[in-house]
Design an enzyme around this catalytic site. Sequence first.
Site, PDB file in Angstrom:
ATOM      1  N   GLU A  79      -5.056  -5.165   0.318  1.00 33.44           N
ATOM      2  CA  GLU A  79      -4.219  -4.178   0.148  1.00 33.44           C
ATOM      3  C   GLU A  79      -3.153  -3.800   0.857  1.00 33.44           C
ATOM      4  OE1 GLU A  79      -4.353  -4.081  -3.221  1.00 33.44           O
ATOM      5  OE2 GLU A  79      -6.206  -5.091  -3.171  1.00 33.44           O
TER       6      GLU A  79
ATOM      7  N   TRP B 255      -0.593  -6.160   0.909  1.00 33.83           N
ATOM      8  CA  TRP B 255       0.446  -6.109  -0.104  1.00 33.83           C
ATOM      9  C   TRP B 255       1.397  -5.192   0.211  1.00 33.83           C
ATOM     10  CZ3 TRP B 255       1.684  -8.577  -4.413  1.00 33.83           C
ATOM     11  CH2 TRP B 255       0.630  -9.363  -5.229  1.00 33.83           C
TER      12      TRP B 255
ATOM     13  N   TRP C  53      15.484  -4.584 -23.361  1.00 36.28           N
ATOM     14  CA  TRP C  53      14.533  -3.590 -23.345  1.00 36.28           C
ATOM     15  C   TRP C  53      14.792  -2.595 -24.548  1.00 36.28           C
ATOM     16  CZ3 TRP C  53      10.415  -5.215 -20.605  1.00 36.28           C
ATOM     17  CH2 TRP C  53      10.602  -5.846 -19.373  1.00 36.28           C
TER      18      TRP C  53
ATOM     19  N   ASN D  18      -5.323   2.476  -9.134  1.00 31.48           N
ATOM     20  CA  ASN D  18      -4.515   1.265  -9.290  1.00 31.48           C
ATOM     21  C   ASN D  18      -4.729   0.322 -10.491  1.00 31.48           C
ATOM     22  OD1 ASN D  18      -2.625  -0.837  -8.119  1.00 31.48           O
ATOM     23  ND2 ASN D  18      -4.681  -2.171  -7.969  1.00 31.48           N
TER      24      ASN D  18
ATOM     25  N   TRP E  15      11.284  -1.129 -18.000  1.00 29.70           N
ATOM     26  CA  TRP E  15      10.494  -0.549 -17.152  1.00 29.70           C
ATOM     27  C   TRP E  15      10.747   0.425 -15.844  1.00 29.70           C
ATOM     28  CZ3 TRP E  15      11.862  -1.971 -11.812  1.00 29.70           C
ATOM     29  CH2 TRP E  15      13.109  -2.908 -11.954  1.00 29.70           C
TER      30      TRP E  15
ATOM     31  N   TRP F 250       5.941  -1.948 -10.584  1.00 33.78           N
ATOM     32  CA  TRP F 250       6.522  -2.167 -11.825  1.00 33.78           C
ATOM     33  C   TRP F 250       7.065  -3.305 -12.019  1.00 33.78           C
ATOM     34  CZ3 TRP F 250       6.284   0.734 -15.970  1.00 33.78           C
ATOM     35  CH2 TRP F 250       5.667   2.016 -15.874  1.00 33.78           C
TER      36      TRP F 250
HETATM   37  C1  LIG Z   1       3.093   0.290 -11.383  1.00 35.13           C
HETATM   38  C2  LIG Z   1       2.602   0.728  -9.919  1.00 35.13           C
HETATM   39  C3  LIG Z   1       3.170   1.535  -9.179  1.00 35.13           C
HETATM   40  C4  LIG Z   1       2.736   1.822  -8.133  1.00 35.13           C
HETATM   41  N1  LIG Z   1       3.260   2.906  -7.273  1.00 35.13           N
HETATM   42  C5  LIG Z   1       2.822   3.058  -5.787  1.00 35.13           C
HETATM   43  C6  LIG Z   1       3.448   4.059  -5.084  1.00 35.13           C
HETATM   44  O1  LIG Z   1       4.738   4.755  -5.477  1.00 35.13           O
HETATM   45  N2  LIG Z   1       2.970   4.267  -3.792  1.00 35.13           N
HETATM   46  C7  LIG Z   1       1.856   3.515  -3.482  1.00 35.13           C
HETATM   47  O2  LIG Z   1       1.573   3.870  -2.085  1.00 35.13           O
HETATM   48  N3  LIG Z   1       1.426   2.876  -4.156  1.00 35.13           N
HETATM   49  C8  LIG Z   1       1.666   2.182  -5.218  1.00 35.13           C
HETATM   50  N4  LIG Z   1       1.269   1.544  -6.327  1.00 35.13           N
HETATM   51  C9  LIG Z   1      -0.062   0.606  -5.383  1.00 35.13           C
HETATM   52  C10 LIG Z   1      -1.461   1.146  -5.734  1.00 35.13           C
HETATM   53  O3  LIG Z   1      -1.645   1.434  -7.012  1.00 35.13           O
HETATM   54  C11 LIG Z   1      -1.752   2.286  -4.856  1.00 35.13           C
HETATM   55  O4  LIG Z   1      -1.479   2.141  -3.438  1.00 35.13           O
HETATM   56  C12 LIG Z   1      -3.141   2.818  -4.775  1.00 35.13           C
HETATM   57  O5  LIG Z   1      -3.694   2.999  -6.405  1.00 35.13           O
HETATM   58  C13 LIG Z   1      -3.586   3.962  -4.030  1.00 35.13           C
HETATM   59  O6  LIG Z   1      -4.799   4.195  -4.202  1.00 35.13           O
HETATM   60  P1  LIG Z   1      -5.454   4.173  -2.639  1.00 35.13           P
HETATM   61  O7  LIG Z   1      -5.063   4.691  -1.546  1.00 35.13           O
HETATM   62  O8  LIG Z   1      -7.125   4.765  -3.075  1.00 35.13           O
HETATM   63  O9  LIG Z   1      -5.691   2.388  -2.545  1.00 35.13           O
HETATM   64  P2  LIG Z   1      -6.870   1.570  -1.860  1.00 35.13           P
HETATM   65  O10 LIG Z   1      -7.368   0.943  -2.867  1.00 35.13           O
HETATM   66  O11 LIG Z   1      -7.804   2.204  -0.992  1.00 35.13           O
HETATM   67  O12 LIG Z   1      -5.864   0.704  -0.873  1.00 35.13           O
HETATM   68  C14 LIG Z   1      -5.527   1.167   0.499  1.00 35.13           C
HETATM   69  C15 LIG Z   1      -4.108   1.181   0.641  1.00 35.13           C
HETATM   70  O13 LIG Z   1      -3.245  -0.043   0.399  1.00 35.13           O
HETATM   71  C16 LIG Z   1      -2.075   0.202  -0.410  1.00 35.13           C
HETATM   72  N5  LIG Z   1      -1.970  -0.664  -1.429  1.00 35.13           N
HETATM   73  C17 LIG Z   1      -3.136  -0.796  -2.350  1.00 35.13           C
HETATM   74  N6  LIG Z   1      -2.476  -1.668  -3.444  1.00 35.13           N
HETATM   75  C18 LIG Z   1      -1.071  -1.783  -3.143  1.00 35.13           C
HETATM   76  C19 LIG Z   1      -0.275  -2.142  -3.882  1.00 35.13           C
HETATM   77  N7  LIG Z   1      -0.538  -3.103  -5.209  1.00 35.13           N
HETATM   78  N8  LIG Z   1       0.941  -2.448  -3.457  1.00 35.13           N
HETATM   79  C20 LIG Z   1       1.196  -1.802  -2.257  1.00 35.13           C
HETATM   80  N9  LIG Z   1       0.245  -1.153  -1.653  1.00 35.13           N
HETATM   81  C21 LIG Z   1      -1.043  -1.154  -1.922  1.00 35.13           C
HETATM   82  C22 LIG Z   1      -1.760   1.700  -0.240  1.00 35.13           C
HETATM   83  O14 LIG Z   1      -1.110   2.053   0.875  1.00 35.13           O
HETATM   84  C23 LIG Z   1      -3.319   2.066  -0.133  1.00 35.13           C
HETATM   85  O15 LIG Z   1      -3.501   3.484   0.140  1.00 35.13           O
HETATM   86  C24 LIG Z   1       1.410   0.992  -7.513  1.00 35.13           C
HETATM   87  C25 LIG Z   1       0.916   0.130  -8.442  1.00 35.13           C
HETATM   88  C26 LIG Z   1       1.295  -0.091  -9.495  1.00 35.13           C
HETATM   89  C27 LIG Z   1       0.712  -1.335 -10.367  1.00 35.13           C
END
Ligand SMILES: Cc1cc2nc3c(=O)[nH]c(=O)nc-3n(C[C@H](O)[C@H](O)[C@H](O)COP(=O)(O)OP(=O)(O)OC[C@H]3O[C@@H](n4cnc5c(N)ncnc54)[C@H](O)[C@@H]3O)c2cc1C
Length: 485
Positions: free
Chosen positions: A283, A286, A315, A350, A368, A391
């Site tokens: 993650e 990512w 859209w 997420n 979107w 998105w």
């Molecule tokens: C439509 C959509 C919009 C999103 N918008 C954002 C946003 O504005 N800001 C944001 O930080 N994340 C965003 N995410 C990614 C992800 O959903 C969140 O980072 C995550 O839910 C945060 O929860 P956590 O800290 O408990 O994550 P954990 O599961 O603990 O992951 C650890 C860290 O990894 C990073 N991470 C995790 N998943 C992703 C991902 N898919 N893409 C990029 N980084 C990731 C984050 O920094 C997160 O804190 C988005 C995902 C989607 C599908």
Amino acid sequence: MTALVWYRNDLRAQDHQALSAALGSKQPVRAVYLLSPGQWDRHQVAPIRRWYVLASLHELGETLGKLGIPLDILPCDTFDEAPAVLAAYCRDRQIRALFCTREYPLNELRRDRAVADTLRPLGIELQGFDDAVIIPPRALKTGQGTPYTVFTPYRRRWDECLAEAPPSLPPAPKKPAGVAPVTFDARALDAQIRLLDLPDTLTGLWQPGEKAAQKQLQQFADDRLADYRRDRDFPALPGTSLLSTALSAGTVSPARCVTLARAVQRAGSKAGGKEGATTWLSEIAWRDFYRQIMANFPHLAWGAPFRPETGYVQWSRDEQLFQAWCEGRTGYPLVDAAMRQLNSTGWMHNRLRMVSAMFLSKNLFIDWRWGESYFMQQLIDGDFAANNGGWQWSASTGTDAAPYFRVFSPIRQSERFDPDGTFIRQQVPALRDLPGKQIHQPWKAPLLAPDYPAPVVSLEGVRDRVTAAFKAAKNIHDSAGGASR
Ligand SMILES: Cc1cc2nc3c(=O)[nH]c(=O)nc-3n(C[C@H](O)[C@H](O)[C@H](O)COP(=O)(O)OP(=O)(O)OC[C@H]3O[C@@H](n4cnc5c(N)ncnc54)[C@H](O)[C@@H]3O)c2cc1C
């Protein structure tokens, strides 16, 4: 002569290379933060995120004060004013060196270029450090010398780099001998916090600042990281780190996260610990991946899709349906629970971000970009690269995105990831009394949930409609000679 640290989205004193370099320069050190409410408006920064930043700055000012480093909060309404504001400050305070953590979105790059160009004639160089990421955005290239656009090979290379050169954490900052502590003047921050006027019920959900972020990371590593792989997709469980806010505002560094996760991965002390840590590191990869996409493809900052042919998709612009989605009134329980979590807390799990984004872009077939913008206006962790990446993944317009014919069923997602409806019941009181599996399809028992809306759209034929629309877009794109729209 004095060294200056310019704080942006890196609101910490620990694990901060720019601060470490400033202290290492053996000059007196000051710090500034440019308070830019006009820029926040332009970037649609959510009120709860503004609060988190302001409250974290409050703590940072006090921490730096104890190290004898004054933090000045400078009014600077938009990025356009940053060069003049910083030049005036540097002249007044005899600054000779300026240190910062690099930022990669287009407007931030332009701001930093303008600041560097303005300060250079004054004899001040802007020195940037890449510790907002693990691997700098332009460091990794494919065999063809192009940026990576597919995650799996990027991740492989990212892992190799990590193994060769794990991130190093600078030593904890120390107050230089002979320097007295200073008192932080928080009045400008407090005034902004008062203007936001957010209810305690919302702000009370969050703990701002570096100390809380460090503690949260340590607790996650100790208690939940080992089970991350198993639990992370279930919104009713505390299965993820909730560190996105801290990571996006920089109250914790990605290097610290990776260092701890690698230690758990190596120790593998608890059953599953290795897998949990490996999945969590993915993650973080990512996060870097989307940052390098944004830095290498700046057109994304103009609202353009990554895949040019999808720029021709027609859209829908149905405002009523969009409003129903925003307010969690679509009649699909998991989507509505997700949107209500976002609206009431400023954060969304997420799995639910994927489900709700795909519902808006595929089932409602709404642009979107409307959803991307709504998320930014609500999210405490709003981050352009991750939000845009998420998105475009969901809408199938992005790099390494879900294929356009892949449409999540909101019922199936609900049955898989909230099987007994615990999360839905927490978020949607009107569904609390629905028994067992009926929670996933309340329209089958309308008398038991009289206050809950009927589905706003049918799920029938969605995949065919989306496929036809994407094919039509591709045809137009091809007949226009492959031009971007
Ligand atoms: C439509 C959509 C919009 C999103 N918008 C954002 C946003 O504005 N800001 C944001 O930080 N994340 C965003 N995410 C990614 C992800 O959903 C969140 O980072 C995550 O839910 C945060 O929860 P956590 O800290 O408990 O994550 P954990 O599961 O603990 O992951 C650890 C860290 O990894 C990073 N991470 C995790 N998943 C992703 C991902 N898919 N893409 C990029 N980084 C990731 C984050 O920094 C997160 O804190 C988005 C995902 C989607 C599908």
